[in-house]
Design an enzyme around this catalytic site. Structure first.
Site, short mmCIF file in Angstrom:
data_model
loop_
_atom_site.label_atom_id
_atom_site.label_comp_id
_atom_site.label_asym_id
_atom_site.label_seq_id
_atom_site.Cartn_x
_atom_site.Cartn_y
_atom_site.Cartn_z
N GLU A 206 -0.99 -8.72 5.21
CA GLU A 206 -0.55 -8.96 6.60
C GLU A 206 -1.73 -8.90 7.57
O GLU A 206 -1.60 -9.32 8.72
CB GLU A 206 0.55 -7.97 7.00
CG GLU A 206 0.11 -6.57 7.38
CD GLU A 206 -0.23 -5.69 6.17
OE1 GLU A 206 -0.25 -6.18 5.03
OE2 GLU A 206 -0.51 -4.48 6.39
N CYS B 54 0.83 -1.21 0.00
CA CYS B 54 0.00 0.00 0.00
C CYS B 54 0.87 1.27 0.00
O CYS B 54 1.41 1.63 -1.05
CB CYS B 54 -0.97 -0.06 1.17
SG CYS B 54 -2.36 1.08 0.97
N HIS C 30 -3.59 -5.25 1.84
CA HIS C 30 -2.80 -5.59 3.05
C HIS C 30 -2.88 -7.07 3.41
O HIS C 30 -3.64 -7.44 4.32
CB HIS C 30 -3.35 -4.79 4.24
CG HIS C 30 -3.03 -3.34 4.21
ND1 HIS C 30 -2.03 -2.78 4.97
CD2 HIS C 30 -3.57 -2.32 3.51
CE1 HIS C 30 -1.97 -1.47 4.75
NE2 HIS C 30 -2.90 -1.17 3.86
N1 GLN Z 1 -3.31 6.43 1.69
C1 GLN Z 1 -2.00 6.09 2.17
C2 GLN Z 1 -0.93 6.88 1.43
O1 GLN Z 1 -1.22 7.55 0.51
C3 GLN Z 1 -1.73 4.60 2.02
C4 GLN Z 1 -2.63 3.83 2.93
C5 GLN Z 1 -2.10 2.51 3.38
O2 GLN Z 1 -0.91 2.24 3.34
N2 GLN Z 1 -2.98 1.69 3.88
O3 GLN Z 1 0.18 6.83 1.80
#
Ligand code: GLN
Length: 193
Positions: free
Chosen positions: A172, A78, A170
């Site tokens: 994890e 992410c 995610h």
């Molecule tokens: N929205 C976050 C970002 O732009 C990422 C969100 C996440 O890692 N769950 O960094």
């Protein structure tokens, strides 16, 4: 094998039980010395702008880039995927910029719109895997040579380019170890001999 969890910010602790079950040692990486000692690195979910700022402030960005150039496998989850991306939100470059994809941050909506989507992951032999998306980025385009291992609708959500892997969701947060095992099997890849 020693697996680093970039521990500047975000959800790095959630990876520890998975790595334990995989039988590898995990260390939280917060400085250059730890960065030099590891065999591979997970860049967790969190807030990419904050992590990018800390990478710079702690002088860790250049050493990390050197390790990745030298072939150290890395997995961005992410926000971690955002740091790895070559392009973020129309033309900005990601903090590390080593994965030839373009991403748009928060493209599926903000926190309230976070959701679980069932995705097929042929490379892991999985169907209808519950992928947990939390303010996820959308991978909008990718260069030739980037492997797409899973899609959410038409959007790539699990990609790999040589030794660089990214998931916009995610794994994890699920109780299985499929993704960790896959990452542990990725081979080191050095660009230059
Ligand atoms: N929205 C976050 C970002 O732009 C990422 C969100 C996440 O890692 N769950 O960094």
């Amino acid at each position: 094998m020693l697996v680093g969890l970039l521990g500047l910010q975000g959800a790095f602790l959630d990876h520890i039980p998975h790595l334990k079950r995989c039988g590898v040692d995990a260390v939280i990486v917060r400085d250059i010395d730890a960065m030099e000692a590891i065999d591979r690195l997970i860049i967790p979910g969190g807030e990419s702008t904050v992590m990018a700022k800390f990478l710079d402030e702690f002088g860790m960005r250049a050493p990390l880039l050197r390790r990745i150039d030298d072939g150290m496998p890395v997995w961005g989850v992410c926000a971690g995927a955002i740091l790895l991306a070559e392009q973020v939100d129309d033309g900005h470059s990601g903090s590390l910029g080593v994965l030839p994809v373009a991403v748009r941050r928060n493209a599926y909506g903000r926190q309230i719109a976070s959701d679980t989507q069932l995705i097929d992951i042929p490379v892991l032999g999985l169907r209808a895997y519950p992928g947990i998306f939390i303010r996820a980025p959308r991978i909008e385009s990718l260069a030739e040579g980037v492997k797409v291992h899973a899609l959410r609708g038409k959007d790539p959500v699990f990609v790999q380019h040589a030794h660089i892997m990214a998931t916009t969701f995610h794994p994890e947060l699920n109780r299985d170890d499929w993704f960790h095992r896959f990452f542990l099997d990725i081979e080191s890849f050095r660009n230059t001999p």
